[in-house]
Design a protein around this motif. Sequence first.
Motif, PDB file in Angstrom:
ATOM      1  N   THR A  53      -4.019   8.805 -19.038  1.00 22.73           N
ATOM      2  CA  THR A  53      -4.748   7.708 -18.398  1.00 22.73           C
ATOM      3  C   THR A  53      -3.934   6.430 -18.310  1.00 22.73           C
ATOM      4  OG1 THR A  53      -5.826   7.172 -20.494  1.00 22.73           O
ATOM      5  CG2 THR A  53      -7.041   8.580 -18.971  1.00 22.73           C
ATOM      6  N   TRP A  54      -3.154   6.107 -19.352  1.00 20.65           N
ATOM      7  CA  TRP A  54      -2.359   4.877 -19.302  1.00 20.65           C
ATOM      8  C   TRP A  54      -1.261   4.981 -18.249  1.00 20.65           C
ATOM      9  CZ3 TRP A  54       2.843   4.777 -20.351  1.00 20.65           C
ATOM     10  CH2 TRP A  54       3.367   5.886 -21.023  1.00 20.65           C
ATOM     11  N   VAL A  55      -0.743   6.195 -18.013  1.00 21.41           N
ATOM     12  CA  VAL A  55       0.268   6.393 -16.966  1.00 21.41           C
ATOM     13  C   VAL A  55      -0.385   6.251 -15.596  1.00 21.41           C
ATOM     14  CG1 VAL A  55       1.919   8.025 -15.953  1.00 21.41           C
ATOM     15  CG2 VAL A  55       1.698   7.853 -18.442  1.00 21.41           C
ATOM     16  N   GLU A  56      -1.584   6.816 -15.440  1.00 20.13           N
ATOM     17  CA  GLU A  56      -2.289   6.682 -14.163  1.00 20.13           C
ATOM     18  C   GLU A  56      -2.510   5.214 -13.816  1.00 20.13           C
ATOM     19  OE1 GLU A  56      -4.926  10.773 -13.893  1.00 20.13           O
ATOM     20  OE2 GLU A  56      -5.876   8.975 -14.701  1.00 20.13           O
ATOM     21  N   VAL A  57      -2.950   4.439 -14.785  1.00 20.50           N
ATOM     22  CA  VAL A  57      -3.188   3.013 -14.557  1.00 20.50           C
ATOM     23  C   VAL A  57      -1.876   2.301 -14.234  1.00 20.50           C
ATOM     24  CG1 VAL A  57      -3.848   0.851 -15.706  1.00 20.50           C
ATOM     25  CG2 VAL A  57      -5.338   2.844 -15.829  1.00 20.50           C
ATOM     26  N   GLY A  58      -0.830   2.591 -14.980  1.00 21.73           N
ATOM     27  CA  GLY A  58       0.462   1.955 -14.746  1.00 21.73           C
ATOM     28  C   GLY A  58       1.039   2.285 -13.383  1.00 21.73           C
ATOM     29  N   LEU A  59       0.977   3.554 -12.987  1.00 22.44           N
ATOM     30  CA  LEU A  59       1.510   3.949 -11.682  1.00 22.44           C
ATOM     31  C   LEU A  59       0.688   3.365 -10.537  1.00 22.44           C
ATOM     32  CD1 LEU A  59       2.518   7.687 -12.228  1.00 22.44           C
ATOM     33  CD2 LEU A  59       4.042   5.739 -11.826  1.00 22.44           C
ATOM     34  N   CYS A  60      -0.620   3.359 -10.686  1.00 24.89           N
ATOM     35  CA  CYS A  60      -1.471   2.767  -9.655  1.00 24.89           C
ATOM     36  C   CYS A  60      -1.160   1.270  -9.519  1.00 24.89           C
ATOM     37  CB  CYS A  60      -2.936   3.003  -9.984  1.00 24.89           C
ATOM     38  SG  CYS A  60      -4.062   2.448  -8.692  1.00 24.89           S
ATOM     39  N   ALA A  61      -1.027   0.598 -10.648  1.00 26.57           N
ATOM     40  CA  ALA A  61      -0.687  -0.829 -10.624  1.00 26.57           C
ATOM     41  C   ALA A  61       0.681  -1.051  -9.997  1.00 26.57           C
ATOM     42  CB  ALA A  61      -0.730  -1.404 -12.039  1.00 26.57           C
ATOM     43  N   ALA A  62       1.656  -0.199 -10.335  1.00 21.68           N
ATOM     44  CA  ALA A  62       3.004  -0.327  -9.756  1.00 21.68           C
ATOM     45  C   ALA A  62       2.958  -0.156  -8.248  1.00 21.68           C
ATOM     46  CB  ALA A  62       3.946   0.693 -10.388  1.00 21.68           C
ATOM     47  N   LYS A  63       2.166   0.794  -7.786  1.00 20.69           N
ATOM     48  CA  LYS A  63       2.026   1.024  -6.343  1.00 20.69           C
ATOM     49  C   LYS A  63       1.484  -0.234  -5.662  1.00 20.69           C
ATOM     50  CE  LYS A  63      -0.112   4.386  -3.225  1.00 20.69           C
ATOM     51  NZ  LYS A  63      -0.910   5.634  -3.197  1.00 20.69           N
ATOM     52  N   ILE A  64       0.438  -0.812  -6.232  1.00 26.03           N
ATOM     53  CA  ILE A  64      -0.175  -2.009  -5.661  1.00 26.03           C
ATOM     54  C   ILE A  64       0.790  -3.193  -5.709  1.00 26.03           C
ATOM     55  CG2 ILE A  64      -2.005  -3.724  -6.027  1.00 26.03           C
ATOM     56  CD1 ILE A  64      -3.755  -1.281  -6.975  1.00 26.03           C
ATOM     57  N   LEU A  65       1.425  -3.407  -6.848  1.00 25.29           N
ATOM     58  CA  LEU A  65       2.348  -4.534  -6.988  1.00 25.29           C
ATOM     59  C   LEU A  65       3.526  -4.411  -6.030  1.00 25.29           C
ATOM     60  CD1 LEU A  65       2.269  -4.868 -10.861  1.00 25.29           C
ATOM     61  CD2 LEU A  65       1.500  -6.604  -9.219  1.00 25.29           C
ATOM     62  N   ASN A  66       4.060  -3.209  -5.864  1.00 28.57           N
ATOM     63  CA  ASN A  66       5.183  -3.020  -4.951  1.00 28.57           C
ATOM     64  C   ASN A  66       4.770  -3.197  -3.496  1.00 28.57           C
ATOM     65  OD1 ASN A  66       7.828  -2.300  -6.278  1.00 28.57           O
ATOM     66  ND2 ASN A  66       6.419  -1.013  -7.424  1.00 28.57           N
ATOM     67  N   ALA A  67       3.625  -2.671  -3.122  1.00 26.14           N
ATOM     68  CA  ALA A  67       3.163  -2.834  -1.744  1.00 26.14           C
ATOM     69  C   ALA A  67       2.961  -4.311  -1.409  1.00 26.14           C
ATOM     70  CB  ALA A  67       1.862  -2.055  -1.532  1.00 26.14           C
ATOM     71  N   HIS A  68       2.280  -5.025  -2.292  1.00 26.84           N
ATOM     72  CA  HIS A  68       2.036  -6.454  -2.049  1.00 26.84           C
ATOM     73  C   HIS A  68       3.340  -7.244  -2.126  1.00 26.84           C
ATOM     74  CE1 HIS A  68      -2.396  -6.854  -1.835  1.00 26.84           C
ATOM     75  NE2 HIS A  68      -2.325  -5.645  -2.353  1.00 26.84           N
ATOM     76  N   GLY A  69       4.194  -6.910  -3.077  1.00 25.81           N
ATOM     77  CA  GLY A  69       5.464  -7.610  -3.234  1.00 25.81           C
ATOM     78  C   GLY A  69       6.396  -7.431  -2.052  1.00 25.81           C
ATOM     79  N   ARG A  70       6.260  -6.310  -1.362  1.00 25.42           N
ATOM     80  CA  ARG A  70       7.077  -6.044  -0.169  1.00 25.42           C
ATOM     81  C   ARG A  70       6.366  -6.482   1.107  1.00 25.42           C
ATOM     82  NH1 ARG A  70       8.278   0.055  -1.540  1.00 25.42           N
ATOM     83  NH2 ARG A  70       8.376   0.203   0.714  1.00 25.42           N
ATOM     84  N   GLY A  71       5.202  -7.145   0.947  1.00 28.92           N
ATOM     85  CA  GLY A  71       4.475  -7.630   2.116  1.00 28.92           C
ATOM     86  C   GLY A  71       3.805  -6.532   2.917  1.00 28.92           C
ATOM     87  N   ARG A  72       3.489  -5.407   2.253  1.00 30.69           N
ATOM     88  CA  ARG A  72       2.883  -4.274   2.953  1.00 30.69           C
ATOM     89  C   ARG A  72       1.650  -3.757   2.208  1.00 30.69           C
ATOM     90  NH1 ARG A  72       7.135  -0.132   4.665  1.00 30.69           N
ATOM     91  NH2 ARG A  72       5.534   0.305   6.209  1.00 30.69           N
ATOM     92  N   PRO A  73       0.676  -4.626   1.967  1.00 31.47           N
ATOM     93  CA  PRO A  73      -0.504  -4.206   1.198  1.00 31.47           C
ATOM     94  C   PRO A  73      -1.285  -3.076   1.862  1.00 31.47           C
ATOM     95  CG  PRO A  73      -0.898  -6.328   2.220  1.00 31.47           C
ATOM     96  CD  PRO A  73       0.558  -6.001   2.438  1.00 31.47           C
TER      97      PRO A  73
END
Length: 126
Positions: A53-73
Motif C-alpha cells: 500500500t505504501w508503494v501504491e501511494v508513493g507511485l500514484c503521488a509520483a505520477k501526479i507530481l511528475n505530470a503537474h511538474g511537467r505541465g501535463r496534468p
Amino acid sequence: MGEAADPSELLGGFDHFSSDRKRLMLGTYLAVLGAMPHPEIDLTGLDHHGHATWVEVGLCAAKILNAHGRGRPQLVPDRDRRFLVERLRAGRRGVWEANVGAHLFALLAVHEFDPGNRLIHDGIEA
C-alpha cells in the motif's frame, strides 16, 4: 543550487527488482526540491496498483507530481486523484500508515490538484 542531481549516479550500482521504481521516486523527490527537472517517463504506463500500500501511494503521488511538474496534468486520470485522496482519508493514524515519506509525498501531490483540500492541513498537523 549547483549542478542538477542524477538519480542513477546517486544510486550508483544499486541493482534490485525495484531499481527503476526507486530511481523514479528519487528523481521525483529531487525535482520537487528543485534539484533537477522532473523525470521524463511514460506516465500513462505507470501503474501503481498491485504493490504494497505504501508503494501504491508513493507511485500514484509520483505520477501526479511528475505530470503537474511537467505541465501535463491531463496525463493523470481522475481515478488516480481519487485513489490518492481515498487512501489518505482511509488512514486511521495521523501519519499515513506511519510512513512519513509516503505521507508527505501524497500531501504534495494532493496540493497539486486540490490545494485547498482539508486533508493537506490535517496531514501537515499529523
